[in-house]
Design an enzyme around this catalytic site. Sequence first.
Site, short mmCIF file in Angstrom:
data_model
loop_
_atom_site.label_atom_id
_atom_site.label_comp_id
_atom_site.label_asym_id
_atom_site.label_seq_id
_atom_site.Cartn_x
_atom_site.Cartn_y
_atom_site.Cartn_z
CB SER A 180 -0.79 -0.09 1.28
OG SER A 180 -0.28 -0.16 2.47
CE LYS A 233 -3.47 1.22 4.68
NZ LYS A 233 -3.25 0.65 3.31
#
Length: 796
Positions: free
Chosen positions: A689, A732
Amino acid sequence: MTENATSLPSPSDALPELLPILPLFDAVLFPKMVLPLMVIQEESVKLVDEVMAKDRLLGLVASTPGGDPKPERVKDALSPVGTGALILKMAKTHDNRTQLLVQGLNRFRIRSFVDGKAFLEAHVTALPDLGEKDNETEALMTNVVSQFGRIVELSSGLPQEIGQVARSIQDPGTLADMVASSIHASLEEKQKVLELEHVNERLRAVARLVNHQLEILELGMKIQTQVKGDMEKSQRDYYLRQQLKAIRAELGEKDDASGEIEELRRKVAAKNLPEEARKEADRELERLARMHPSSAEYTVAATYLDWLTALPWHDATVDTLDIPRARKILDDDHFGLEKPKRRIIEYLAVRKLKPDSKGPILCLAGPPGTGKTSLGQSIARALGRRFHRISLGGVRDEAEIRGHRRTYVGALPGRVIQALRRTGSNNPVFMLDEIDKVGSDFRGDPSSALLEVLDPEQNKSFSDHYLDVPFDLSRVLFIATANVLDTIPPALRDRMEVLNLVGYTLDEKMKIAHRYLIPRQREAHGLTAKQIRITSSAVREIISGYTREAGLRNLEREIAGICRRAASKIAQGRAKTVHVGRSGLHGILGPVRFIDEPRARVTTPGIATGLAWTPVGGELLFIEATAMKGKKGLTLTGQLGDVMKESAAAALSFIRANSSALGIDENFYETHDIHIHLPAGAIPKDGPSAGVTLLTALVSLFTDRPVRQDLAMTGEITLRGLVLPVGGIKEKVLAAHRARVPAVILPARNRKDLEDIPKNIQREIRFHFVERMMDVLELALIQEKRKPKLRKRRKR
């Protein structure tokens, strides 16, 4: 063949140089010792006949174990040293066998064999005894005679006179040979003694053999004495108990054992056991009635029956199916956590419509401090069931789950059966805490044992090794907790319904702190609401400046620290009430531990802010890139995993392939070394990511265009420049919200994950959904171009 160690008057020790050889397969002959032999082989019989016709002298040599008795092969297995012997007597049997009585004369060493003979014949050299009789020799002789005398006393196979014979021998070599011939030792050990020429060495070797046999005899005598004593004690106890039983019968008293068995019979009859358990109980009762109460098996059988009758085979608590009440309990105990609460309400609704429905297998997964364990207690209270927590952290023994078999000393059922006995019902709420931290070793794999426990299709007939009868676990509500799911075996994870508990938002933490944490800590420190007041701005500062976490544990610790300081002031009489505001936190908790990092760090080209997932929630991930003069070097630091290193390589390849479109000199990589670093180097980092952030940092460096300070990003990249979806979006985004980042770049295919993010956070953060890397660069890089650092220099 057996040896008879009887010494006779010695004939002449002289041996001829050429001597017939008779192999010995199960004996060793020593000089001056007499040995009876049975000769079977045809060649050996011929050899004896020829020797008897001459001087009756022959050589006896031991063969190694497993040697071939054939003459053409036996000489390869013969020992190099043997004993010359004189045939004293010879007799023929009816089956053409020969019996001999031979006496050893002297040691000899074989020099070579004579070929072409019907039997073995060899050139030999006599071996005289070496060494003089000195003080050491006498000491060795005394030790051997003393120990050998003790062996004669303890051994029933040796005549007592042989000890007197040993004491009368004055020659050290003869003593060593006589003792070695008499004691019980292997053929290899006796042959080693025979081959020793120096008498002191021979005496030492014999002393070692004598001491070894003496230890064995003494140990055997000790064991015999103990066994005899135990048998005598058992017989004595048996007679005394029989007498006591007769006395009690005369007095009209009942036997204790009979009373205990009758009590167990009543328990079994009153328990209404399932058919299989009833059969096992009846069988154990019959065995118990035939056993003596002092027997070890008696206690094992009685304990087993006690467990069978103590388990709640048909005992269950009545579920409270009042859905509004259950919802109120869940809301009162925990703020947020809507998914787990909704799942429990759904279970209650199904139970209300279908009372015989099976209990679900839930797994609450999330960072530490998010309320997983306490939520299990609230669920039990809402259902009106009994609660029991089973800690699985660090469990490595399969018997902890399935129990030990009754053949083991101190055997017990596994934790599941023990918990059922403690709760007293067959439908409790079991909290399997820290299921992700179950280990495995040589004692088995507990996670494999949990497969049957947590399978609704199998746990209706769960078999514990101790009980050895099935128990129905289908009515139990199992709730497992885990911080991460990766360490749980796939087969076990597949059996559970996973409910993810992500970190709390700032607003949720504020409400939880005022509603639960502050009142709880006030009470724990003996304070009242009038004595201490913590303002909302102070709580907000504690959350953002002192505790950046997904859960609430550190927040509660800091609140506890404030309460301790307030209690200290009030107890010392320095204050009656304590008011804690934002400005007063520095004096209590110290300086602020976390600062607004994005604005402090994203100031120069080559630095980008990413978003990362960790087991304890989301975090900001800063990526720094720089270039130096060199040739095609790429350095990656910060404890990066293989996947993240591959993302960096893919980002660099994309830039090189699209350098003209990005406004970068196509030869920039030929003359520069590139270094990518992720701070917090002590923490390992991995995952795909960070690909979007890595590429953005590199393009920012090469084009000398800074990345926007109010932007964070996540996503996986491909060599074609596509942005692929990633996981952990809620964690996140919460990390970006905690750090006050107003804009976030996400992959377009992650748009669906916004449903899990609270509406107030969606309103406070601008989301940019992208499909290609060019869209990311257009959003992330400041449009004002500076003079590129890596432009190719013009030639003068």
